[in-house]
Design an enzyme around this catalytic site. Structure first.
Site, PDB file in Angstrom:
ATOM      1  N   SER A 146     -33.476  30.799  35.394  1.00 34.68           N
ATOM      2  CA  SER A 146     -33.407  29.552  34.963  1.00 34.68           C
ATOM      3  C   SER A 146     -34.693  28.766  35.406  1.00 34.68           C
ATOM      4  O   SER A 146     -35.078  29.443  36.354  1.00 34.68           O
ATOM      5  CB  SER A 146     -32.211  28.549  35.183  1.00 34.68           C
ATOM      6  N   TYR A 159     -26.862  24.708  41.462  1.00 35.82           N
ATOM      7  CA  TYR A 159     -27.200  25.600  40.390  1.00 35.82           C
ATOM      8  C   TYR A 159     -28.685  26.147  40.579  1.00 35.82           C
ATOM      9  O   TYR A 159     -28.917  27.374  40.197  1.00 35.82           O
ATOM     10  CB  TYR A 159     -27.017  24.655  38.861  1.00 35.82           C
TER      11      TYR A 159
HETATM   12  P1  NAI Z   1     -21.944  29.474  28.560  1.00 31.63           P
HETATM   13  O1  NAI Z   1     -21.004  28.722  29.297  1.00 31.63           O
HETATM   14  O2  NAI Z   1     -21.821  29.619  27.226  1.00 31.63           O
HETATM   15  O3  NAI Z   1     -21.931  30.982  29.108  1.00 31.63           O
HETATM   16  C1  NAI Z   1     -21.851  31.646  30.197  1.00 31.63           C
HETATM   17  C2  NAI Z   1     -20.835  32.480  30.307  1.00 31.63           C
HETATM   18  O4  NAI Z   1     -20.681  32.959  31.475  1.00 31.63           O
HETATM   19  C3  NAI Z   1     -19.248  32.191  29.276  1.00 31.63           C
HETATM   20  O5  NAI Z   1     -19.308  33.279  28.593  1.00 31.63           O
HETATM   21  C4  NAI Z   1     -18.336  32.038  30.659  1.00 31.63           C
HETATM   22  O6  NAI Z   1     -17.388  32.573  30.347  1.00 31.63           O
HETATM   23  C5  NAI Z   1     -19.124  33.544  31.666  1.00 31.63           C
HETATM   24  N1  NAI Z   1     -18.693  33.332  32.788  1.00 31.63           N
HETATM   25  C6  NAI Z   1     -18.695  32.330  33.752  1.00 31.63           C
HETATM   26  N2  NAI Z   1     -17.926  32.865  34.798  1.00 31.63           N
HETATM   27  C7  NAI Z   1     -17.811  34.180  34.923  1.00 31.63           C
HETATM   28  C8  NAI Z   1     -17.167  35.005  35.958  1.00 31.63           C
HETATM   29  N3  NAI Z   1     -16.833  34.725  36.936  1.00 31.63           N
HETATM   30  N4  NAI Z   1     -17.022  36.346  35.170  1.00 31.63           N
HETATM   31  C9  NAI Z   1     -17.466  36.537  34.135  1.00 31.63           C
HETATM   32  N5  NAI Z   1     -17.947  35.651  33.173  1.00 31.63           N
HETATM   33  C10 NAI Z   1     -18.206  34.498  33.512  1.00 31.63           C
HETATM   34  O7  NAI Z   1     -23.597  29.076  28.772  1.00 31.63           O
HETATM   35  P2  NAI Z   1     -25.045  29.640  28.378  1.00 31.63           P
HETATM   36  O8  NAI Z   1     -25.919  28.647  28.066  1.00 31.63           O
HETATM   37  O9  NAI Z   1     -24.846  30.700  27.405  1.00 31.63           O
HETATM   38  O10 NAI Z   1     -25.332  30.591  29.760  1.00 31.63           O
HETATM   39  C11 NAI Z   1     -25.634  31.905  29.912  1.00 31.63           C
HETATM   40  C12 NAI Z   1     -26.463  32.034  31.220  1.00 31.63           C
HETATM   41  O11 NAI Z   1     -27.941  31.579  30.841  1.00 31.63           O
HETATM   42  C13 NAI Z   1     -26.180  31.482  32.436  1.00 31.63           C
HETATM   43  O12 NAI Z   1     -26.474  32.371  33.424  1.00 31.63           O
HETATM   44  C14 NAI Z   1     -27.102  30.169  32.384  1.00 31.63           C
HETATM   45  O13 NAI Z   1     -27.053  29.904  33.657  1.00 31.63           O
HETATM   46  C15 NAI Z   1     -28.348  30.667  31.996  1.00 31.63           C
HETATM   47  N6  NAI Z   1     -29.072  29.706  31.276  1.00 31.63           N
HETATM   48  C16 NAI Z   1     -28.677  28.956  30.315  1.00 31.63           C
HETATM   49  C17 NAI Z   1     -29.656  28.010  29.796  1.00 31.63           C
HETATM   50  C18 NAI Z   1     -29.415  27.209  28.521  1.00 31.63           C
HETATM   51  O14 NAI Z   1     -30.000  26.137  28.184  1.00 31.63           O
HETATM   52  N7  NAI Z   1     -28.355  27.525  27.872  1.00 31.63           N
HETATM   53  C19 NAI Z   1     -30.884  27.886  30.398  1.00 31.63           C
HETATM   54  C20 NAI Z   1     -31.073  28.624  31.271  1.00 31.63           C
HETATM   55  C21 NAI Z   1     -30.284  29.593  31.968  1.00 31.63           C
END
Ligand code: NAI
Length: 255
Positions: A146, A159
């Protein structure tokens, strides 16, 4: 604007593929020809997504996987291997956020953010790399970091620390695993619009945040397609240990 890449012959595994960026990236890799294991804790959701991809003629399976549990990581990778072959493209996408101020941040929250975003990514990378080495194949690991791994904001102490750690971990693993033909790189997205944050970005505070992005807009999930396909494919054969920032210029906003 779309970029095409041929990932046929590659077996990809995406963690946290049940929603958001993970689901989008799993679809992108499958549509570029990779066989894809959608890995997450919510099995019903990823099973439905895997079925939908198969109905499009793609190769996709759902595997239960909790990145914080080493046994679940081993089992998830073994299932993916049994169904599709050795995983050669790993997308470490699973991640959790928090909104606590540092003074009130509970130790348990700090630990769980680090356990998922940093240690979890390490555990899956280690298991995937061991399997690649055993199968004598190289591969590409893509860690989803990120821009908060480079600069900070309020209420993201754990984070931001986890994502900064992930950037450095990417470099350390790239150094150690280059000799096995395993490349390790990262994507550092800026603010990307997803179902979870759409409402926030429509608010006044959200709009003010968007105004600080030099390109004056949020990222769209599709903005990650080109960088993801680059890192996953052999087009980036000589790239390892690098982090690609995809943020509309947010990191270079004026101080
Ligand atoms: P999201 O919450 O929709 O997706 C995160 C996913 O990780 C979810 O499907 C969740 O169930 C899964 N997860 C969480 N803990 C877990 C575990 N112990 N084992 C397996 N799966 C697990 O959020 P998003 O936005 O799609 O984020 C995805 C990635 O992108 C994350 O690493 C986040 O930090 C990163 N990110 C997101 C940004 C954004 O603006 N949406 C910006 C920069 C980075």
């Amino acid at each position: 604007m779309s970029l095409s890449a041929d990932l046929s012959g590659k077996v990809a595994l995406v963690t946290g593929a049940s929603s958001g960026l993970g689901l989008h990236m799993a679809r992108t890799l499958a549509r570029a020809g990779a066989a894809v294991a959608l890995a997450a804790r919510r099995l019903e959701r990823i099973e439905a997504e895997a079925r939908a991809l198969r109905a499009e003629g793609r190769r996709a399976v759902a595997v239960p996987l909790d990145v914080t549990d080493p046994r679940s990581v081993e089992e998830g990778l073994a299932r993916a291997r049994a169904a599709l072959g050795t995983v050669t493209v790993l997308v470490n996408n699973a991640g959790i956020a928090h909104t606590d101020r540092a003074l009130e941040l509970p130790p348990a929250t700090f630990r769980s953010v680090l356990a998922t975003n940093l240690e979890g990514a390490f555990l899956v990378a280690q298991a995937a790399a061991r399997a690649m080495i055993e199968a004598k194949v190289g591969g590409s690991i893509v860690n989803v970091a990120s821009i908060l791994g480079f600069r900070v904001a309020g209420r993201v102490a754990a984070y931001a620390a986890s994502k900064a750690g992930l950037v450095r971990l990417t470099e350390a693993l790239a150094l150690e695993w280059a000799r096995f033909g395993i490349r390790v790189n990262a994507l550092a997205p800026g603010y990307i619009e997803t179902d979870l944050n759409r409402e926030f970005f429509a608010s006044e505070a959200g709009k003010a945040m968007i105004a600080r992005v030099p390109q004056r807009r949020l990222g769209r999930m599709e903005d990650l397609d080109g960088p993801l396909l680059l890192l996953a494919s052999d087009a980036s054969a000589y790239m390892t240990g690098t982090t690609i920032v995809v943020d509309g210029g947010h990191l270079v906003s004026s101080l």
